[in-house]
Motif scaffolding. Sequence first.
Motif, PDB file in Angstrom:
ATOM      1  N   ASN A 103       0.734  -1.171  -0.051  1.00 43.20           N
ATOM      2  CA  ASN A 103      -0.031  -0.028   0.542  1.00 43.20           C
ATOM      3  C   ASN A 103       1.053   1.721   0.270  1.00 43.20           C
ATOM      4  O   ASN A 103       0.734   1.883  -0.334  1.00 43.20           O
ATOM      5  CB  ASN A 103      -0.313  -0.119   0.972  1.00 43.20           C
ATOM      6  N   SER A 104       1.863   1.166   1.244  1.00 44.59           N
ATOM      7  CA  SER A 104       3.170   2.314   0.834  1.00 44.59           C
ATOM      8  C   SER A 104       3.722   2.796  -0.372  1.00 44.59           C
ATOM      9  O   SER A 104       3.818   4.037  -0.394  1.00 44.59           O
ATOM     10  CB  SER A 104       3.830   2.498   2.081  1.00 44.59           C
ATOM     11  N   ILE A 105       3.722   1.524  -0.758  1.00 44.90           N
ATOM     12  CA  ILE A 105       4.858   1.660  -2.284  1.00 44.90           C
ATOM     13  C   ILE A 105       4.010   2.450  -3.171  1.00 44.90           C
ATOM     14  O   ILE A 105       4.278   2.637  -3.750  1.00 44.90           O
ATOM     15  CB  ILE A 105       5.170   0.273  -3.097  1.00 44.90           C
ATOM     16  N   PHE A 106       2.625   1.911  -3.941  1.00 45.46           N
ATOM     17  CA  PHE A 106       1.702   2.352  -4.527  1.00 45.46           C
ATOM     18  C   PHE A 106       0.989   3.491  -4.003  1.00 45.46           C
ATOM     19  O   PHE A 106      -0.125   3.996  -4.725  1.00 45.46           O
ATOM     20  CB  PHE A 106       0.995   1.522  -4.407  1.00 45.46           C
ATOM     21  N   GLU A 107       1.551   4.197  -2.697  1.00 36.76           N
ATOM     22  CA  GLU A 107       0.438   5.316  -2.448  1.00 36.76           C
ATOM     23  C   GLU A 107       0.091   6.800  -3.317  1.00 36.76           C
ATOM     24  O   GLU A 107       1.114   6.799  -3.821  1.00 36.76           O
ATOM     25  CB  GLU A 107       1.557   5.623  -1.170  1.00 36.76           C
ATOM     26  N   GLY A 108      -0.697   6.737  -3.565  1.00 34.94           N
ATOM     27  CA  GLY A 108      -1.386   7.723  -4.515  1.00 34.94           C
ATOM     28  C   GLY A 108      -0.933   7.658  -5.730  1.00 34.94           C
ATOM     29  O   GLY A 108      -1.225   8.586  -6.726  1.00 34.94           O
ATOM     30  N   ARG A 109      -1.006   6.328  -6.134  1.00 33.84           N
ATOM     31  CA  ARG A 109      -0.540   6.039  -7.391  1.00 33.84           C
ATOM     32  C   ARG A 109      -1.226   5.630  -8.069  1.00 33.84           C
ATOM     33  O   ARG A 109      -2.235   4.611  -7.145  1.00 33.84           O
ATOM     34  CB  ARG A 109       0.481   5.194  -7.502  1.00 33.84           C
ATOM     35  N   VAL A 110      -1.969   6.641  -9.397  1.00 36.09           N
ATOM     36  CA  VAL A 110      -3.667   5.300 -10.605  1.00 36.09           C
ATOM     37  C   VAL A 110      -2.617   4.179 -11.378  1.00 36.09           C
ATOM     38  O   VAL A 110      -1.504   4.895 -12.028  1.00 36.09           O
ATOM     39  CB  VAL A 110      -4.071   6.504 -11.642  1.00 36.09           C
ATOM     40  N   VAL A 111      -3.175   3.634 -10.592  1.00 32.97           N
ATOM     41  CA  VAL A 111      -2.957   1.666 -10.853  1.00 32.97           C
ATOM     42  C   VAL A 111      -3.351   1.992 -12.614  1.00 32.97           C
ATOM     43  O   VAL A 111      -3.219   0.835 -13.618  1.00 32.97           O
ATOM     44  CB  VAL A 111      -2.536   0.666 -10.147  1.00 32.97           C
ATOM     45  N   ALA A 112      -4.674   2.690 -12.689  1.00 33.01           N
ATOM     46  CA  ALA A 112      -5.594   1.769 -13.633  1.00 33.01           C
ATOM     47  C   ALA A 112      -6.499   3.245 -13.531  1.00 33.01           C
ATOM     48  O   ALA A 112      -6.641   3.648 -12.733  1.00 33.01           O
ATOM     49  CB  ALA A 112      -6.189   0.377 -13.618  1.00 33.01           C
ATOM     50  N   LYS A 113      -7.687   2.947 -15.058  1.00 33.19           N
ATOM     51  CA  LYS A 113      -8.659   3.414 -15.418  1.00 33.19           C
ATOM     52  C   LYS A 113      -9.500   2.334 -15.225  1.00 33.19           C
ATOM     53  O   LYS A 113      -9.981   1.513 -16.138  1.00 33.19           O
ATOM     54  CB  LYS A 113      -8.501   4.121 -17.266  1.00 33.19           C
ATOM     55  N   LEU A 114     -11.036   2.862 -14.360  1.00 30.68           N
ATOM     56  CA  LEU A 114     -11.626   1.686 -14.790  1.00 30.68           C
ATOM     57  C   LEU A 114     -13.052   2.521 -15.321  1.00 30.68           C
ATOM     58  O   LEU A 114     -13.750   3.146 -15.943  1.00 30.68           O
ATOM     59  CB  LEU A 114     -12.233   2.637 -12.812  1.00 30.68           C
ATOM     60  N   PRO A 115     -13.246   1.704 -16.077  1.00 29.40           N
ATOM     61  CA  PRO A 115     -14.189   1.366 -17.299  1.00 29.40           C
ATOM     62  C   PRO A 115     -15.798   1.989 -17.061  1.00 29.40           C
ATOM     63  O   PRO A 115     -16.548   1.709 -17.374  1.00 29.40           O
ATOM     64  CB  PRO A 115     -13.799   0.191 -18.076  1.00 29.40           C
ATOM     65  N   PHE A 116     -15.698   2.234 -15.431  1.00 34.40           N
ATOM     66  CA  PHE A 116     -16.933   2.396 -14.922  1.00 34.40           C
ATOM     67  C   PHE A 116     -16.868   3.359 -14.123  1.00 34.40           C
ATOM     68  O   PHE A 116     -15.896   3.884 -13.400  1.00 34.40           O
ATOM     69  CB  PHE A 116     -17.690   0.834 -14.849  1.00 34.40           C
ATOM     70  N   TYR A 117     -18.225   3.827 -13.650  1.00 35.66           N
ATOM     71  CA  TYR A 117     -18.096   5.109 -12.484  1.00 35.66           C
ATOM     72  C   TYR A 117     -18.338   4.515 -11.098  1.00 35.66           C
ATOM     73  O   TYR A 117     -20.129   4.202 -11.078  1.00 35.66           O
ATOM     74  CB  TYR A 117     -19.164   5.923 -12.836  1.00 35.66           C
ATOM     75  N   PRO A 118     -17.342   3.785 -10.929  1.00 32.82           N
ATOM     76  CA  PRO A 118     -18.155   3.310  -9.603  1.00 32.82           C
ATOM     77  C   PRO A 118     -18.872   3.878  -7.920  1.00 32.82           C
ATOM     78  O   PRO A 118     -19.047   5.760  -8.208  1.00 32.82           O
ATOM     79  CB  PRO A 118     -16.789   3.591  -8.088  1.00 32.82           C
ATOM     80  N   ILE A 119     -19.788   3.918  -6.971  1.00 32.69           N
ATOM     81  CA  ILE A 119     -20.873   4.354  -6.567  1.00 32.69           C
ATOM     82  C   ILE A 119     -20.451   3.392  -5.063  1.00 32.69           C
ATOM     83  O   ILE A 119     -19.993   2.819  -5.180  1.00 32.69           O
ATOM     84  CB  ILE A 119     -21.810   3.980  -7.281  1.00 32.69           C
ATOM     85  N   GLY A 120     -20.548   5.233  -3.908  1.00 37.06           N
ATOM     86  CA  GLY A 120     -21.093   4.728  -2.976  1.00 37.06           C
ATOM     87  C   GLY A 120     -19.576   3.725  -2.291  1.00 37.06           C
ATOM     88  O   GLY A 120     -18.718   4.909  -2.406  1.00 37.06           O
ATOM     89  N   PHE A 121     -19.505   2.670  -1.328  1.00 32.49           N
ATOM     90  CA  PHE A 121     -18.292   2.259  -0.889  1.00 32.49           C
ATOM     91  C   PHE A 121     -16.988   2.304  -1.808  1.00 32.49           C
ATOM     92  O   PHE A 121     -16.152   1.696  -1.242  1.00 32.49           O
ATOM     93  CB  PHE A 121     -18.667   1.562  -0.020  1.00 32.49           C
ATOM     94  N   ILE A 122     -17.649   1.591  -3.369  1.00 32.58           N
ATOM     95  CA  ILE A 122     -16.571   1.464  -3.740  1.00 32.58           C
ATOM     96  C   ILE A 122     -15.840   2.450  -4.123  1.00 32.58           C
ATOM     97  O   ILE A 122     -14.745   2.080  -4.413  1.00 32.58           O
ATOM     98  CB  ILE A 122     -17.352   0.763  -5.243  1.00 32.58           C
ATOM     99  N   GLN A 123     -16.701   3.924  -4.223  1.00 33.34           N
ATOM    100  CA  GLN A 123     -15.398   4.287  -4.752  1.00 33.34           C
ATOM    101  C   GLN A 123     -14.854   4.680  -3.559  1.00 33.34           C
ATOM    102  O   GLN A 123     -13.326   5.210  -3.573  1.00 33.34           O
ATOM    103  CB  GLN A 123     -17.064   5.681  -4.536  1.00 33.34           C
ATOM    104  N   GLY A 124     -15.454   4.802  -2.302  1.00 31.46           N
ATOM    105  CA  GLY A 124     -14.357   4.933  -1.121  1.00 31.46           C
ATOM    106  C   GLY A 124     -12.478   4.355  -1.298  1.00 31.46           C
ATOM    107  O   GLY A 124     -12.037   4.575  -1.179  1.00 31.46           O
ATOM    108  N   LEU A 125     -13.238   2.788  -1.841  1.00 36.11           N
ATOM    109  CA  LEU A 125     -12.259   1.953  -2.060  1.00 36.11           C
ATOM    110  C   LEU A 125     -11.148   2.297  -2.932  1.00 36.11           C
ATOM    111  O   LEU A 125     -10.321   2.337  -3.508  1.00 36.11           O
ATOM    112  CB  LEU A 125     -12.532   0.695  -2.366  1.00 36.11           C
ATOM    113  N   SER A 126     -11.300   2.052  -4.203  1.00 38.09           N
ATOM    114  CA  SER A 126     -10.797   2.623  -5.574  1.00 38.09           C
ATOM    115  C   SER A 126     -10.664   4.147  -6.189  1.00 38.09           C
ATOM    116  O   SER A 126      -9.743   3.613  -6.648  1.00 38.09           O
ATOM    117  CB  SER A 126     -13.047   2.288  -6.848  1.00 38.09           C
ATOM    118  N   HIS A 127     -11.121   4.548  -4.912  1.00 40.71           N
ATOM    119  CA  HIS A 127      -9.974   6.134  -5.344  1.00 40.71           C
ATOM    120  C   HIS A 127      -9.294   5.984  -4.024  1.00 40.71           C
ATOM    121  O   HIS A 127      -9.213   7.605  -3.606  1.00 40.71           O
ATOM    122  CB  HIS A 127     -11.130   7.192  -5.739  1.00 40.71           C
ATOM    123  N   ARG A 128      -8.950   5.794  -3.037  1.00 41.81           N
ATOM    124  CA  ARG A 128      -8.101   6.116  -1.840  1.00 41.81           C
ATOM    125  C   ARG A 128      -7.137   6.018  -1.794  1.00 41.81           C
ATOM    126  O   ARG A 128      -6.339   6.254  -3.043  1.00 41.81           O
ATOM    127  CB  ARG A 128      -8.012   3.949  -0.965  1.00 41.81           C
TER     128      ARG A 128
END
Lengths: 186, 121
Positions: A103-128
């Motif tokens: 987690n700390s190695i990839f801190e703040g790094r965008v690793v992929a583009k999502l082909p959908f718009y996440p909602i709710g708690f998923i957004q909290g996870l996918s945009h952490r």
Amino acid sequence: MLGDCLLIIAIAFGTALAGEGITWLLVYRSDHYKRLKADMDKKTKKLEKKKQEVGDTNDKNIKRKLEREEERLKATNRDMSMFKMKSMFAIGLAFTALLSTFNSIFEGRVVAKLPFYPIGFIQGLSHRNLIGEDMTDCSFIFLYILCTMTVRQNLQKILGFAPSRAMARQQSSPWAPPNSQMNYLR
Amino acid sequence: MSSKSSAPLEPTWTETLAKGLTPRSEWPDKDELLDVVYWGKQVISLLLGFIFGITSLTGVLVLVCYVGTSSVIAHHFVTKFQRVDEEEVGGFWELSKEGFGAAFATFMVTWITTYTYSTQV
């Protein structure tokens, strides 16, 4: 970005292999566990067959006998879970530490583009820990969880560590202890 | 001297695969058929994830389309191709649930990775 994706898939493979390897070393290999599992398999199938034969009967004796069988099954299931508990806890701890390292190695790094718009708690996870407002940016933890879900289950299936379907049905009943599927993602 | 009859041998994965690809095969052990459904869904997830990613399809509708497609394919494989009564394997719901979590995750990883690649090119 694609490189990060492939790297995270490789990391998931590595941790899943290491996790299953250590679990095999500590748990699956031991005679006690093998005996418990074989016993559990046999009893579960026998009970399911009996239930099918009996159907929904009103005969009290048969019902009591089935309940006693189920009790014995639950006891064996508890023994198995207790036996696995210590090792699973140690493995869970080790991998939680490993996870925070990645987690700390990839801190703040965008690793992929999502082909959908996440909602709710998923957004909290996918945009952490990502800066910016583009919610289709994907963080490490979201992709890592997805990779672990697929790699781990398929690996257990290939190596034969996955519980049989009869046992899985038995374990998914409310009183059975929760399946240790995601325990090292705590 | 006939030796003691040993436990029925577990079929190898190649035998199961051959049976799975042959229509109207015999499935005395339903778990074997469900294993074919499990791994079949994995292959479908990889294919659909790759196709949707390369063609840059986006949106939650794609997810719904994937879930529907994989369930219908599994259903038709068992009932139409293998001619096995659905109730013997637990019904449509049990068939749809078979390996759903792992297959969905495989689809998501493939779709996201391929889409990321196609947005970079």
